[in-house]
Design an enzyme around this catalytic site. Structure first.
Site, PDB file in Angstrom:
ATOM      1  N   ARG A  51     -42.667   3.381  36.972  1.00 25.07           N
ATOM      2  CA  ARG A  51     -43.275   2.893  35.736  1.00 25.07           C
ATOM      3  C   ARG A  51     -44.432   1.925  35.993  1.00 25.07           C
ATOM      4  O   ARG A  51     -45.407   1.903  35.271  1.00 25.07           O
ATOM      5  CB  ARG A  51     -42.214   2.167  34.918  1.00 25.07           C
ATOM      6  CG  ARG A  51     -41.794   2.959  33.720  1.00 25.07           C
ATOM      7  CD  ARG A  51     -40.888   2.158  32.857  1.00 25.07           C
ATOM      8  NE  ARG A  51     -40.028   1.304  33.685  1.00 25.07           N
ATOM      9  CZ  ARG A  51     -38.788   1.005  33.390  1.00 25.07           C
ATOM     10  NH1 ARG A  51     -38.243   1.483  32.318  1.00 25.07           N
ATOM     11  NH2 ARG A  51     -38.060   0.213  34.166  1.00 25.07           N
ATOM     12  N   LYS A 148     -26.002   8.816  44.486  1.00 23.78           N
ATOM     13  CA  LYS A 148     -24.834   8.332  43.782  1.00 23.78           C
ATOM     14  C   LYS A 148     -25.208   7.075  43.011  1.00 23.78           C
ATOM     15  O   LYS A 148     -26.194   6.430  43.393  1.00 23.78           O
ATOM     16  CB  LYS A 148     -23.686   8.079  44.743  1.00 23.78           C
ATOM     17  CG  LYS A 148     -23.880   6.855  45.649  1.00 23.78           C
ATOM     18  CD  LYS A 148     -22.673   6.597  46.457  1.00 23.78           C
ATOM     19  CE  LYS A 148     -21.742   5.643  45.780  1.00 23.78           C
ATOM     20  NZ  LYS A 148     -21.934   4.236  46.122  1.00 23.78           N
ATOM     21  N   HIS A 178     -24.519   9.146  51.571  1.00 22.49           N
ATOM     22  CA  HIS A 178     -25.172   8.809  52.847  1.00 22.49           C
ATOM     23  C   HIS A 178     -24.175   8.744  54.000  1.00 22.49           C
ATOM     24  O   HIS A 178     -24.560   8.812  55.160  1.00 22.49           O
ATOM     25  CB  HIS A 178     -26.016   7.538  52.720  1.00 22.49           C
ATOM     26  CG  HIS A 178     -25.242   6.261  52.757  1.00 22.49           C
ATOM     27  ND1 HIS A 178     -24.606   5.750  51.655  1.00 22.49           N
ATOM     28  CD2 HIS A 178     -25.004   5.382  53.755  1.00 22.49           C
ATOM     29  CE1 HIS A 178     -24.012   4.619  51.988  1.00 22.49           C
ATOM     30  NE2 HIS A 178     -24.244   4.363  53.256  1.00 22.49           N
ATOM     31  N   LYS A 182     -24.262   9.928  58.551  1.00 26.83           N
ATOM     32  CA  LYS A 182     -23.996   9.048  59.702  1.00 26.83           C
ATOM     33  C   LYS A 182     -23.658   9.893  60.920  1.00 26.83           C
ATOM     34  O   LYS A 182     -22.915  10.869  60.821  1.00 26.83           O
ATOM     35  CB  LYS A 182     -22.846   8.085  59.378  1.00 26.83           C
ATOM     36  CG  LYS A 182     -23.242   7.017  58.352  1.00 26.83           C
ATOM     37  CD  LYS A 182     -22.154   5.989  58.191  1.00 26.83           C
ATOM     38  CE  LYS A 182     -22.414   5.084  57.010  1.00 26.83           C
ATOM     39  NZ  LYS A 182     -23.293   3.954  57.276  1.00 26.83           N
ATOM     40  N   GLU A 216     -16.075  -4.051  54.813  1.00 30.78           N
ATOM     41  CA  GLU A 216     -17.393  -4.690  54.766  1.00 30.78           C
ATOM     42  C   GLU A 216     -17.223  -6.202  54.734  1.00 30.78           C
ATOM     43  O   GLU A 216     -16.231  -6.701  54.198  1.00 30.78           O
ATOM     44  CB  GLU A 216     -18.140  -4.261  53.508  1.00 30.78           C
ATOM     45  CG  GLU A 216     -18.429  -2.784  53.433  1.00 30.78           C
ATOM     46  CD  GLU A 216     -19.281  -2.466  52.218  1.00 30.78           C
ATOM     47  OE1 GLU A 216     -20.500  -2.368  52.388  1.00 30.78           O
ATOM     48  OE2 GLU A 216     -18.736  -2.339  51.126  1.00 30.78           O
ATOM     49  N   ASP A 235     -17.088   3.206  43.559  1.00 30.87           N
ATOM     50  CA  ASP A 235     -18.224   2.938  44.444  1.00 30.87           C
ATOM     51  C   ASP A 235     -18.020   3.535  45.845  1.00 30.87           C
ATOM     52  O   ASP A 235     -18.977   3.967  46.473  1.00 30.87           O
ATOM     53  CB  ASP A 235     -18.425   1.414  44.547  1.00 30.87           C
ATOM     54  CG  ASP A 235     -19.666   1.035  45.338  1.00 30.87           C
ATOM     55  OD1 ASP A 235     -20.747   1.555  45.009  1.00 30.87           O
ATOM     56  OD2 ASP A 235     -19.555   0.233  46.294  1.00 30.87           O
ATOM     57  N   HIS A 240     -17.534   8.227  49.454  1.00 37.44           N
ATOM     58  CA  HIS A 240     -17.565   8.094  50.916  1.00 37.44           C
ATOM     59  C   HIS A 240     -16.191   8.360  51.566  1.00 37.44           C
ATOM     60  O   HIS A 240     -16.079   9.147  52.493  1.00 37.44           O
ATOM     61  CB  HIS A 240     -18.037   6.706  51.330  1.00 37.44           C
ATOM     62  CG  HIS A 240     -19.365   6.309  50.747  1.00 37.44           C
ATOM     63  ND1 HIS A 240     -20.374   7.209  50.519  1.00 37.44           N
ATOM     64  CD2 HIS A 240     -19.860   5.109  50.351  1.00 37.44           C
ATOM     65  CE1 HIS A 240     -21.437   6.571  50.007  1.00 37.44           C
ATOM     66  NE2 HIS A 240     -21.128   5.295  49.892  1.00 37.44           N
ATOM     67  N   LYS A 331     -14.689  -5.341  50.169  1.00 36.51           N
ATOM     68  CA  LYS A 331     -15.807  -6.233  50.475  1.00 36.51           C
ATOM     69  C   LYS A 331     -15.267  -7.597  50.864  1.00 36.51           C
ATOM     70  O   LYS A 331     -14.146  -7.953  50.519  1.00 36.51           O
ATOM     71  CB  LYS A 331     -16.712  -6.344  49.252  1.00 36.51           C
ATOM     72  CG  LYS A 331     -17.344  -5.003  48.896  1.00 36.51           C
ATOM     73  CD  LYS A 331     -18.618  -5.169  48.107  1.00 36.51           C
ATOM     74  CE  LYS A 331     -19.237  -3.841  47.735  1.00 36.51           C
ATOM     75  NZ  LYS A 331     -19.870  -3.141  48.855  1.00 36.51           N
TER      76      LYS A 331
HETATM   77  C1  BG6 Z   1     -22.858   2.230  49.069  1.00 38.55           C
HETATM   78  C2  BG6 Z   1     -22.084   1.334  48.144  1.00 38.55           C
HETATM   79  O1  BG6 Z   1     -22.773   3.567  48.650  1.00 38.55           O
HETATM   80  O2  BG6 Z   1     -22.345   2.110  50.384  1.00 38.55           O
HETATM   81  C3  BG6 Z   1     -22.116  -0.094  48.625  1.00 38.55           C
HETATM   82  O3  BG6 Z   1     -22.620   1.423  46.839  1.00 38.55           O
HETATM   83  C4  BG6 Z   1     -21.678  -0.198  50.061  1.00 38.55           C
HETATM   84  O4  BG6 Z   1     -21.313  -0.925  47.797  1.00 38.55           O
HETATM   85  C5  BG6 Z   1     -22.429   0.807  50.922  1.00 38.55           C
HETATM   86  O5  BG6 Z   1     -21.914  -1.516  50.516  1.00 38.55           O
HETATM   87  C6  BG6 Z   1     -21.876   0.848  52.339  1.00 38.55           C
HETATM   88  O6  BG6 Z   1     -22.720   1.628  53.147  1.00 38.55           O
HETATM   89  P1  BG6 Z   1     -22.861   1.354  54.715  1.00 38.55           P
HETATM   90  O7  BG6 Z   1     -23.738   2.460  55.193  1.00 38.55           O
HETATM   91  O8  BG6 Z   1     -23.447   0.003  54.872  1.00 38.55           O
HETATM   92  O9  BG6 Z   1     -21.469   1.430  55.270  1.00 38.55           O
END
Ligand code: BG6
Length: 483
Positions: A51, A148, A178, A182, A216, A235, A240, A331
């Site tokens: 935008r 996502k 993603h 990896k 994390e 999330d 994942h 987290k």
């Molecule tokens: C994302 C989540 O998809 O993956 C995040 O929305 C998370 O909350 C992240 O922190 C973790 O990805 P990675 O590659 O750092 O393990």
């Protein structure tokens, strides 16, 4: 080690949301690295579309700053960066209106791959797909990439799938998770299906249980608004962790081909048992010296959203019935560590008499320090009889492949190159995403109906003690979360 980078076809990549966080942190620095590696041909073009009003020169400056900021220190050469940003253009665009679209069309060249990256809120996916269609950009050469969250429940995911399917064939839609990009996640398939050793033992007859941990240290940071409406289940688990579980549990596909792999993953999701609420622990982190509590971070003192979840999942099929899969993610935990662990059963009979329990353990470490360890039982050296101990057969990739091995590309780099190559193996198919929501929805609904309150856990800890007790009830223990 000789680099085997094969350049991908020339492309025009449009990044909707080209000034956003994901574009600046991941997509553009990733493209820069592929450019330096020679995988992106000099004729390729990247068009940022968003935008904000700016011209291409300003965009190039913004991108150069982002690449410097989000790349490893000392890895960005001025000359390379100058050449890379020459490949960039910018088009101010209104996703829901007319402005900017004819300008975008004028940048698209015939005869090259067209990829459209929807790095925007999912509420715009339908509008963008429709506009691309109106402007004649939905031809056979075009692909779309979506991020996502792909919906927040089954109904919204179905609606998104319908919106996209109105203009694009499934073979043109690349849904990113993603984690599938990896390096070690792909290695999981190589280990399982490229070796004689493991597959014969890969079933409930030999495997006691499997643990999948994605821990994390970071909190929700500035993403409180989004996160508080999602929680760890939406999330992380729905996508994942579910993908990791699928790759561990699936039957061998007949070949490494997108639909063969995705068919097998889908069968796993459909075989997941309905969750028993007693087999789930939800948690929320408390404040610590180095950060606010979850509730402070999201600005809601009564939030019931989970920043941690642990669960015992059953897969009801011939291969896995009776072998639990323990999943956990959270987290503000003790360490950043993602690991999949396959714990094999004890021997039926020990010829060495009374000994402590010994299990072979295969650990696949996703991050950090990617690698695979196999725990084997040996004799403790020295005199004193036959005492057994477990030692690791360790294969850290950095060690095994040598210092001169190319650093593996970041997940986003690989996935974007796969989009250009037209390879969907590492992307989620629409039916897979829907099946994952169909399993997750009743769990979340149950929490809402029961007014479930997550257990508090100390920041920097292993998570709520209830998760430890959940495994203790099964006479099992979680693997240590260590960096
Ligand atoms: C994302 C989540 O998809 O993956 C995040 O929305 C998370 O909350 C992240 O922190 C973790 O990805 P990675 O590659 O750092 O393990």
């Amino acid at each position: 080690m000789v680099s085997r980078v094969i350049p991908v076809d020339v492309f025009d990549l449009v990044i909707f949301g080209g000034t956003g966080d994901l574009a600046r942190r991941k997509i553009l620095p990733g493209l820069f690295r592929r450019f330096c590696a020679g995988q992106m041909q000099p004729e390729a073009q990247i068009i940022g579309a968003a935008r904000a009003e700016m011209d291409s020169a300003e965009y190039r400056e913004m991108v150069a700053d982002a690449v410097r900021e989000f790349s490893a220190e000392g890895s960005v050469g001025d000359e390379d960066l100058a050449q890379f940003v020459e490949r960039l253009h910018y088009v101010p665009i209104d996703a829901r209106g007319e402005s900017g679209w004819s300008d975008l069309v004028s940048h698209m060249r015939p005869g090259v791959v067209h990829a459209f990256y929807f790095s925007v809120a999912p509420s715009l996916f339908g509008d963008l797909a429709e506009r691309l269609n109106i402007h004649g950009l939905t031809n056979d050469a075009s692909r779309i990439v979506v991020e996502k969250p792909f919906g927040r429940d089954l109904e919204s995911a179905r609606a998104l799938n319908r919106d996209l399917a109105a203009y694009f064939d499934e073979s043109q839609i690349y849904r990113i998770d993603h984690y599938l990009g990896k390096e070690t996640v792909q290695n999981l398939m190589a280990v399982r299906f490229g070796n004689m050793l493991f597959e014969p033992l890969w079933n409930s007859q030999y495997v006691d249980h499997i643990q999948i941990t994605v821990a994390e240290t970071v909190g929700v940071g500035g993403r409180g608004d989004y996160y508080d409406k999602s929680g760890a289940m939406r999330d992380m688990v729905q996508n994942h962790l579910m993908q990791l579980l699928c790759l561990i549990a699936m039957e061998p596909p007949s070949k490494f081909d997108p639909d063969a792999v995705r068919d097998e993953k889908l069968k796993v999701i459909r075989a997941l048992d309905k969750m028993d609420p007693h087999h789930i622990v939800r948690g929320q982190y408390e404040a610590s010296d180095d950060g606010p509590s979850y509730r402070e971070a999201v600005g809601d003192p009564r939030s019931r959203t989970e920043s941690y979840v642990a669960m015992k999942v059953g897969v009801s099929n011939w291969r896995w019935a009776g072998t639990p899969f323990y999943l956990r993610t959270g987290k503000r935990l003790k360490a950043r560590s993602s690991e999949i662990t396959v714990v094999f059963k004890e021997l039926n009979h020990s010829i060495f008499g009374e000994q402590e329990d010994h299990h072979n353990v295969l650990s696949i470490r996703l991050q950090p320090n990617e690698g695979i360890t196999l725990g084997v039982t040996i004799k403790e050296p020295g005199p004193g009889g036959m005492r057994l101990i477990d030692v690791p057969l360790d294969m850290s990739f950095a060690q095994a492949l040598g210092d001169d091995a190319d650093a593996p590309p970041d997940a986003y780099e690989r996935l974007i190159m796969d989009v250009i190559r037209g390879n969907q193996t590492l992307f989620m198919r629409g039916d897979e995403v829907e099946a994952a929501w169909a399993w997750t929805d009743p769990i979340i609904k149950g929490w809402e109906e029961r007014g479930d309150v997550p257990k508090l856990y100390e920041s920097g800890s292993d998570g709520p003690v209830d998760a430890v007790q959940m495994l203790a009830r099964d006479t099992r223990v979680w693997r240590k979360v260590s960096p």
